[in-house]
Design a protein around this motif. Structure first.
Motif, short mmCIF file in Angstrom:
data_model
loop_
_atom_site.label_atom_id
_atom_site.label_comp_id
_atom_site.label_asym_id
_atom_site.label_seq_id
_atom_site.Cartn_x
_atom_site.Cartn_y
_atom_site.Cartn_z
N GLU A 236 -2.03 1.18 12.93
CA GLU A 236 -1.68 0.67 14.61
C GLU A 236 -1.48 1.87 15.00
N ASN A 237 -1.10 3.33 13.44
CA ASN A 237 -1.00 4.63 14.64
C ASN A 237 -1.50 5.56 14.10
N CYS A 238 -2.72 5.84 13.80
CA CYS A 238 -3.10 6.99 12.76
C CYS A 238 -3.12 8.39 13.34
N GLU A 239 -2.17 8.80 14.10
CA GLU A 239 -1.39 10.04 14.36
C GLU A 239 -0.42 10.24 13.11
N GLU A 240 0.30 9.02 13.30
CA GLU A 240 1.06 8.73 12.53
C GLU A 240 1.33 8.73 10.73
N ILE A 241 -0.20 8.65 10.45
CA ILE A 241 -0.54 8.54 9.14
C ILE A 241 -1.09 10.18 9.01
N TRP A 242 -1.72 10.75 9.38
CA TRP A 242 -1.82 12.15 9.53
C TRP A 242 -0.99 13.01 9.47
N LYS A 243 0.30 12.48 10.35
CA LYS A 243 1.31 12.96 9.76
C LYS A 243 1.67 13.53 9.14
N LYS A 244 1.99 11.82 8.39
CA LYS A 244 2.66 11.93 7.00
C LYS A 244 1.98 12.80 5.42
N TYR A 245 0.73 12.41 5.91
CA TYR A 245 -0.08 13.04 4.76
C TYR A 245 -0.98 14.20 4.98
N ARG A 246 -1.01 15.04 5.92
CA ARG A 246 -1.59 16.20 6.93
C ARG A 246 -1.56 17.48 5.82
N THR A 247 -0.26 17.34 4.65
CA THR A 247 0.14 18.79 4.06
C THR A 247 -0.44 18.11 2.79
N SER A 248 -0.69 17.18 2.19
CA SER A 248 -1.22 16.94 0.96
C SER A 248 -3.02 17.26 1.16
N LEU B 1 -10.52 13.50 -4.47
CA LEU B 1 -10.81 13.21 -2.50
C LEU B 1 -10.52 12.16 -2.94
N LEU B 2 -10.88 11.20 -3.73
CA LEU B 2 -10.17 9.61 -4.06
C LEU B 2 -8.79 9.70 -3.28
N ILE B 3 -8.44 10.63 -3.18
CA ILE B 3 -6.69 10.55 -2.47
C ILE B 3 -6.89 10.73 -0.69
N ILE B 4 -8.08 11.19 -0.04
CA ILE B 4 -8.30 11.83 0.44
C ILE B 4 -8.87 10.45 1.71
N ARG B 5 -10.13 9.49 0.41
CA ARG B 5 -10.68 8.01 0.85
C ARG B 5 -9.45 7.51 1.05
N ALA B 6 -8.25 7.18 -0.08
CA ALA B 6 -7.61 5.74 0.42
C ALA B 6 -6.51 6.29 1.69
N ILE B 7 -6.50 6.82 1.78
CA ILE B 7 -5.64 7.84 3.45
C ILE B 7 -6.71 7.66 4.49
N GLN B 8 -8.25 7.23 4.32
CA GLN B 8 -8.71 7.10 5.53
C GLN B 8 -8.82 5.64 5.54
N GLU B 9 -8.78 4.46 4.22
CA GLU B 9 -8.96 2.89 4.64
C GLU B 9 -7.88 2.99 5.12
N LYS B 10 -6.20 3.06 5.10
CA LYS B 10 -4.97 3.49 5.42
C LYS B 10 -5.12 3.34 6.73
N ILE B 11 -5.34 4.37 7.86
CA ILE B 11 -5.97 4.46 8.64
C ILE B 11 -6.61 3.69 9.49
N GLY B 12 -7.87 2.74 8.50
CA GLY B 12 -8.09 1.54 9.14
C GLY B 12 -7.47 0.42 9.84
N PHE C 194 0.81 -1.15 0.25
CA PHE C 194 0.27 -0.02 -0.01
C PHE C 194 0.38 1.06 0.11
N ASP C 195 1.97 1.77 1.18
CA ASP C 195 2.43 2.34 1.06
C ASP C 195 2.85 3.15 -0.62
N GLN C 196 3.95 2.56 -0.91
CA GLN C 196 4.49 2.04 -2.23
C GLN C 196 3.92 2.83 -3.07
N LEU C 197 3.13 1.92 -3.31
CA LEU C 197 1.72 1.91 -4.18
C LEU C 197 0.95 3.44 -4.13
#
Length: 168
Positions: free
Chosen positions: A83-95, A69-80, A44-47
């Motif tokens: 293990e650390n939702c905050e880490e995902i948010w920090k990684k992609y919040r700027t985008s 909007l599909l990019i944001i939706r894919a990030i939501q799927e990843k968060i599900g 997932f991460d690499q793709l």
């Protein structure tokens, strides 16, 4: 699912249709969670990073309104699955925030109107998944308040609201 994930020139991507397609942003974003997260595939991460890089390097005037909007939706799927939702948010919040600012500014071929909905002008080329042309004209013109675009935007706003609430 694995047969849709391929490597070409040292870049991993999703083949969006055999044999007629190579890789498409919309199809890749729609399928990435099912091909990776729900199948214990670790790509997932690499793709996603390849998809995001391609998106960010594309002129906003060439981007259809559903892609950001599909990019944001894919990030939501990843968060599900994270293990650390905050880490995902920090990684992609700027985008994510850049996408929302650009939508508000009328980029990505849609205009945000006072009623809070995204509007696709009749003068805009086919900008939805129904983007086939015949004799230079869209086969199925889809302009105005396109339902799936606005549903994806509503989802993105609800997601941001939840993130803001968790970070209070």
């Amino acid at each position: 699912a694995q047969q849709f994930i391929s490597k070409h020139k040292n870049k991993i991507n999703i083949t969006t249709g055999f044999h007629w397609y190579n890789s498409g942003l919309r199809e890749s974003l729609i399928s990435i969670a099912g091909l990776t997260l729900y199948n214990n595939n670790k790509h997932f991460d690499q793709l996603f990073n390849n998809i995001l890089k391609e998106f960010e390097n594309t002129d906003p005037e060439l981007i259809t309104p559903d892609l950001p909007l599909l990019i944001i939706r894919a990030i939501q799927e990843k968060i599900g699955f994270a293990e650390n939702c905050e880490e995902i948010w920090k990684k992609y919040r700027t985008s994510i925030l850049k996408i929302l600012r650009n939508l508000k500014a009328g980029k990505y071929n849609a205009e945000l109107l006072d009623n809070g909905l995204l509007y696709i002008s009749e003068d805009t080329p086919a900008m939805t998944w129904m983007n086939e042309y015949s004799k230079g004209k869209p086969v199925t013109p889809r302009s105005g308040f396109v339902v799936e675009i606005n549903a994806l935007r509503y989802n993105a706003l609800q997601y941001l609201s939840a993130v803001a609430e968790m970070n209070n």
